[in-house]
Every structure is written in C-alpha cells, then in structure tokens.
Design a protein around this motif. Structure first.
Motif, mmCIF file in Angstrom:
data_model
loop_
_atom_site.group_PDB
_atom_site.id
_atom_site.type_symbol
_atom_site.label_atom_id
_atom_site.label_comp_id
_atom_site.label_asym_id
_atom_site.label_seq_id
_atom_site.Cartn_x
_atom_site.Cartn_y
_atom_site.Cartn_z
ATOM 1 N N LYS A 1 0.846 -1.193 0.000
ATOM 2 C CA LYS A 1 0.000 0.000 0.000
ATOM 3 C C LYS A 1 0.883 1.246 0.000
ATOM 4 N N ALA A 2 0.453 2.282 -0.717
ATOM 5 C CA ALA A 2 1.237 3.519 -0.760
ATOM 6 C C ALA A 2 0.387 4.651 -1.314
ATOM 7 N N LYS A 3 0.889 5.862 -1.149
ATOM 8 C CA LYS A 3 0.319 7.037 -1.786
ATOM 9 C C LYS A 3 1.354 7.540 -2.781
ATOM 10 N N LEU A 4 1.059 7.412 -4.067
ATOM 11 C CA LEU A 4 1.992 7.831 -5.107
ATOM 12 C C LEU A 4 1.681 9.259 -5.519
ATOM 13 N N THR A 5 2.678 10.133 -5.444
ATOM 14 C CA THR A 5 2.471 11.526 -5.835
ATOM 15 C C THR A 5 2.511 11.636 -7.354
ATOM 16 N N SER A 6 2.005 12.745 -7.855
ATOM 17 C CA SER A 6 1.996 12.958 -9.298
ATOM 18 C C SER A 6 3.422 13.043 -9.837
ATOM 19 N N ARG A 7 4.365 13.535 -9.027
ATOM 20 C CA ARG A 7 5.771 13.595 -9.445
ATOM 21 C C ARG A 7 6.353 12.202 -9.615
ATOM 22 N N GLN A 8 6.037 11.295 -8.687
ATOM 23 C CA GLN A 8 6.549 9.929 -8.762
ATOM 24 C C GLN A 8 5.977 9.194 -9.972
ATOM 25 N N ILE A 9 4.688 9.381 -10.223
ATOM 26 C CA ILE A 9 4.043 8.746 -11.380
ATOM 27 C C ILE A 9 4.688 9.232 -12.671
ATOM 28 N N GLU A 10 4.917 10.534 -12.756
ATOM 29 C CA GLU A 10 5.517 11.129 -13.951
ATOM 30 C C GLU A 10 6.968 10.677 -14.123
ATOM 31 N N SER A 11 7.707 10.597 -13.037
ATOM 32 C CA SER A 11 9.105 10.183 -13.085
ATOM 33 C C SER A 11 9.243 8.744 -13.587
ATOM 34 N N ALA A 12 8.373 7.861 -13.097
ATOM 35 C CA ALA A 12 8.396 6.464 -13.548
ATOM 36 C C ALA A 12 7.981 6.367 -15.017
ATOM 37 N N ARG A 13 7.024 7.178 -15.428
ATOM 38 C CA ARG A 13 6.590 7.191 -16.833
ATOM 39 C C ARG A 13 7.747 7.588 -17.748
ATOM 40 N N ILE A 14 8.495 8.602 -17.363
ATOM 41 C CA ILE A 14 9.628 9.062 -18.165
ATOM 42 C C ILE A 14 10.697 7.973 -18.243
ATOM 43 N N ALA A 15 10.949 7.279 -17.116
ATOM 44 C CA ALA A 15 11.954 6.209 -17.096
ATOM 45 C C ALA A 15 11.572 5.089 -18.062
ATOM 46 N N ILE A 16 10.288 4.722 -18.084
ATOM 47 C CA ILE A 16 9.824 3.665 -18.991
ATOM 48 C C ILE A 16 9.966 4.110 -20.443
ATOM 49 N N ASN A 17 9.497 5.321 -20.749
ATOM 50 C CA ASN A 17 9.547 5.808 -22.128
ATOM 51 C C ASN A 17 10.971 5.979 -22.633
ATOM 52 N N ARG A 18 11.877 6.401 -21.758
ATOM 53 C CA ARG A 18 13.263 6.582 -22.182
ATOM 54 C C ARG A 18 13.907 5.241 -22.515
ATOM 55 N N TYR A 19 13.581 4.217 -21.741
ATOM 56 C CA TYR A 19 14.176 2.915 -22.029
ATOM 57 C C TYR A 19 13.577 2.312 -23.302
ATOM 58 N N LEU A 20 12.263 2.408 -23.442
ATOM 59 C CA LEU A 20 11.604 1.824 -24.621
ATOM 60 C C LEU A 20 11.790 2.673 -25.872
ATOM 61 N N LYS A 21 12.304 3.882 -25.714
ATOM 62 C CA LYS A 21 12.504 4.825 -26.832
ATOM 63 C C LYS A 21 11.218 4.984 -27.618
ATOM 64 N N ARG A 22 10.091 5.055 -26.911
ATOM 65 C CA ARG A 22 8.760 5.214 -27.494
ATOM 66 C C ARG A 22 8.446 4.091 -28.481
ATOM 67 N N GLY A 23 8.987 2.890 -28.214
ATOM 68 C CA GLY A 23 8.777 1.753 -29.104
ATOM 69 C C GLY A 23 7.406 1.132 -28.928
ATOM 70 N N GLY A 24 7.039 0.808 -27.704
ATOM 71 C CA GLY A 24 5.735 0.215 -27.432
ATOM 72 C C GLY A 24 4.755 1.292 -27.016
ATOM 73 N N ASN A 25 3.580 0.850 -26.592
ATOM 74 C CA ASN A 25 2.616 1.823 -26.081
ATOM 75 C C ASN A 25 2.463 1.615 -24.573
ATOM 76 N N LEU A 26 2.492 2.717 -23.843
ATOM 77 C CA LEU A 26 2.455 2.723 -22.386
ATOM 78 C C LEU A 26 1.095 3.225 -21.929
ATOM 79 N N ILE A 27 0.501 2.523 -20.966
ATOM 80 C CA ILE A 27 -0.784 2.930 -20.386
ATOM 81 C C ILE A 27 -0.568 3.138 -18.902
ATOM 82 N N ILE A 28 -0.942 4.315 -18.406
ATOM 83 C CA ILE A 28 -0.869 4.606 -16.972
ATOM 84 C C ILE A 28 -2.241 4.302 -16.388
#
Length: 141
Positions: free
Chosen positions: A39-66
């Motif tokens: 259980k946790a409370k995820l801030t909008s900054r943490q959600i955005e930071s993880a999204r950027i990490a995923i997109n940078r690794y995938l180089k926008r190759g796949g499609n990401l759903i939050i």
C-alpha cells in the motif's frame, strides 16, 4: 504533472488505505504490467518520473498505459505557523494505491524490454512492485 481538472471539494480527509485491490488488479490493455506489492500514496511527481523512465528505455517503441491517477489532494501548513486557523493549502495530489493494483502497462514490446523498463520505473516508486503478464493474471482468476 497530473492534476485533476475539477473537484467537488478542494480539500479531503486523509483516510486510510485498507485491504487489497478489487478494481484495476489485472492487465487489461497491454501485454505486461507493473503491479504494486503493498500500500502507498503515489504523488503525481513519482508517477511522472516512472513514466519518463519507462519511455526513455523503450525509446517510445511500445505503447504505455498509466492505470492510476492522482485525485486525492494533500494539504500542509507553512513552516513555523501556529496551530489552529484552519486547514492548510493544497500542496500536491496523490493516488492511493492498494496491494495488487496495476500501475503501468506496456504493449508491443518483448518481455525482456518490458521487465527492464519496469525495473527502472520501480526505482522511482515508494512501493514494492512485481512484474505481471496478461496470461498469469487471467489464469489466477
């Protein structure tokens, strides 16, 4: 940063995060998912930071759903202010996450790529996570 457009009430009570997820606990849109293991409370900054990490690794190759959205306002009073005089101003928004909630999903990539992208994203989050596939979750239900 993710913030709600409109809210019925500007400030909310704290509340508690109880139990395990009964909604949003299976991979619905992609092939692989990142599930919360606590259980946790995820801030909008943490959600955005993880999204950027995923997109940078995938180089926008796949499609990401939050799959989560920060809709709960967190207030705080300024430092060195005496008690009383009402509740503080809204500082940021959080997404309360129960155990088993799917945070992110990816599709159109290999399993190794998805695992590595989610591993990098999990370092940005304050909750333990696990990698799930669409088949494993469907077989469990």
């Amino acid at each position: 940063m993710l913030t709600p457009n409109r809210m019925k009430y500007r400030k909310q009570f704290k509340g508690r995060i109880k139990g395990v997820a009964s909604k949003g606990h299976y991979v619905a849109f992609g092939d692989f998912g990142l599930a919360a293991d606590g259980k946790a409370k995820l801030t909008s900054r943490q959600i955005e930071s993880a999204r950027i990490a995923i997109n940078r690794y995938l180089k926008r190759g796949g499609n990401l759903i939050i799959r989560i959205f920060p809709h709960k306002p967190i207030t705080s009073k300024p430092l060195e202010v005496r008690q009383g005089k009402g509740k503080g101003a809204v500082e940021y928004y959080v997404a309360p996450v129960k155990e088993g909630t799917i945070l992110y999903e990816v599709g159109g990539v290999t399993e190794e790529q998805a695992k590595e992208a989610f591993r990098r994203a999990s370092h940005k989050l304050p909750v333990k996570t696990k990698f799930v596939r669409r088949e494993t979750v469907e077989a469990a239900q």
